[in-house]
Scaffold this active site. Sequence first.
Site, mmCIF file in Angstrom:
data_model
loop_
_atom_site.group_PDB
_atom_site.id
_atom_site.type_symbol
_atom_site.label_atom_id
_atom_site.label_comp_id
_atom_site.label_asym_id
_atom_site.label_seq_id
_atom_site.Cartn_x
_atom_site.Cartn_y
_atom_site.Cartn_z
ATOM 1 N N HIS A 1 -6.488 -2.695 10.128
ATOM 2 C CA HIS A 1 -5.069 -3.062 10.133
ATOM 3 C C HIS A 1 -4.216 -1.807 10.160
ATOM 4 C CE1 HIS A 1 -3.771 -2.380 5.845
ATOM 5 N NE2 HIS A 1 -5.027 -2.675 5.544
ATOM 6 N N ASP B 1 -4.517 3.300 2.899
ATOM 7 C CA ASP B 1 -4.421 1.863 3.161
ATOM 8 C C ASP B 1 -3.291 1.581 4.158
ATOM 9 O OD1 ASP B 1 -4.675 -0.865 3.040
ATOM 10 O OD2 ASP B 1 -3.710 -1.064 1.082
ATOM 11 N N GLU C 1 -1.476 -7.558 8.106
ATOM 12 C CA GLU C 1 -2.611 -7.780 7.210
ATOM 13 C C GLU C 1 -2.152 -7.861 5.770
ATOM 14 O OE1 GLU C 1 -5.970 -6.476 4.511
ATOM 15 O OE2 GLU C 1 -3.957 -5.676 4.791
ATOM 16 N N GLU C 2 -1.205 -6.998 5.407
ATOM 17 C CA GLU C 2 -0.773 -6.925 4.006
ATOM 18 C C GLU C 2 -0.052 -8.183 3.541
ATOM 19 O OE1 GLU C 2 -1.800 -4.843 2.061
ATOM 20 O OE2 GLU C 2 -2.129 -2.904 3.017
ATOM 21 N N ASP D 1 -11.220 -0.671 6.344
ATOM 22 C CA ASP D 1 -10.017 -0.786 5.526
ATOM 23 C C ASP D 1 -10.191 0.068 4.280
ATOM 24 O OD1 ASP D 1 -7.684 -1.561 4.314
ATOM 25 O OD2 ASP D 1 -8.110 -3.717 4.343
ATOM 26 N N HIS E 1 -1.440 0.839 -2.911
ATOM 27 C CA HIS E 1 -0.155 0.147 -2.759
ATOM 28 C C HIS E 1 0.977 0.852 -3.522
ATOM 29 C CE1 HIS E 1 -1.679 -4.043 -1.253
ATOM 30 N NE2 HIS E 1 -2.057 -3.035 -0.479
#
Length: 471
Positions: A123, A135, A169-170, A198, A285
Amino acid sequence: MIRRFAVASVSLAVVLGCGTLPAVAADSVPAAVTAAAPDVDVTKVKGHLNELSAIAGRNGGNRRSTGQGYRDSVAYVKGRLQAAGYTVTEQPCTSGCTSGAGPNLIAEWPQGDAANVYMFGAHLDGVSAGPGMNDNGSGSAALLENALTLAQQNPTLRNRVRFAWWTDEEQGLNGSDFYVRSLSSADRAKIKAYYNFDMIASTNGGYFVNHITSSAAAPMKAYWDSLGLRPEENTEGAGRSDDYSFEQYGIPTSGYAMGASARKTSAQASKWGGTAGSAYDPCYHRSCDTLTNINTTGLDRASDGIAYTIWQRAVLAETGGCDTAGAVANGGFESGTAPWTGDTGSIGARSGQSAHTGTRFAWLAGYGSTRTESISQTVTVPAGCTRATLNYWLRIDTDESGSTPYDRFTVKADGTTLATLSNADAGSGYVQRSVDLTAYAGRTVTLAFTGTEDSSLQTGFVVDDVSLQSG
């Protein structure tokens, strides 16, 4: 001698056509691998990360799917792919995606059998909190450099290779879900496996493989096994990344990951280094997921493992049709017991016996009392080969005398006995033995080694250096 409670371990490696993946020190590249796949330049992978970081910096500090940072990321990747000769498609996500989300990006190398497609995806979007370098800049950048390397090498392909960079994707795997839903059942059937990448550069990471014991995972695990990394199942990521979209439609999947917010165990820290009790990615994140949040060593290992898998699945397949990738996992038993099942206590390095090569082997029976021990593993015998022969080195030590077979050793495939030896076959040292597996070509079977003793006078069966040779 009477066997002690300590047991030694089996060394089982598989040689299929082009050779084995030998156990070597971390970061060295096995000869069998270098003959097949290129070494992907991690400096170039990090160059792509630099570009993605700069894009985020120009667009509010992130690359979320609904923002200009994501669209600029798509433009960067697309431009590099088109310049390399790829057929590149932007696929708008017209249902199921967050309003305003940018497109999926699909690139296909125009060679190989279009009815046999191997997909590799990552992603490209990130969260709003930061630039998303691990990420998932890490997976996106590694995938891009692998695509460019394939184009530069331009090998003759037997199977088709397709790359994908997913949107949204998130927000719930929405881009990849839309892509798979949009395919006809016939086009889904052409995809023989999907590989997902990922978070492959976590600074406190581990080495995780999705569906590690599956046939799809075999080349991915084989490469990391060859570096002595002893990878584990990606339990944290199950159902949480784009491979899940493909799983929902029955398409085999695997992939690499190095971990997110879950915490590294003491056993993992002992095996891989890093800090036990801390998150694999302490910046998961968060705004600190920047260029300083990249594990270059892990990124390098994953990038090269991707290349190895591409070459095994699409390039090497043309040389006689034998897929040589990792038919037996952990073949040398030098990296624990998994994925072997059964009496895995027989696996180790113990006094009283010696290995044929290496330090570990499997010591079945040898107690001098009624006992049966068996170890087994599920193996896919390669298709397209004129011959498949299982070779193994066996040492038989016994206190029995004469030619009566009191204690026995068997080799079975799916419960069918292919070979039987006994105390009457004892000699001095290891002897190489073999059984014919040609009838199992293209099938997934359970291979089992079993040692059985009667009530007195020990016989120990020590197995080492098993190889499946195909031609």
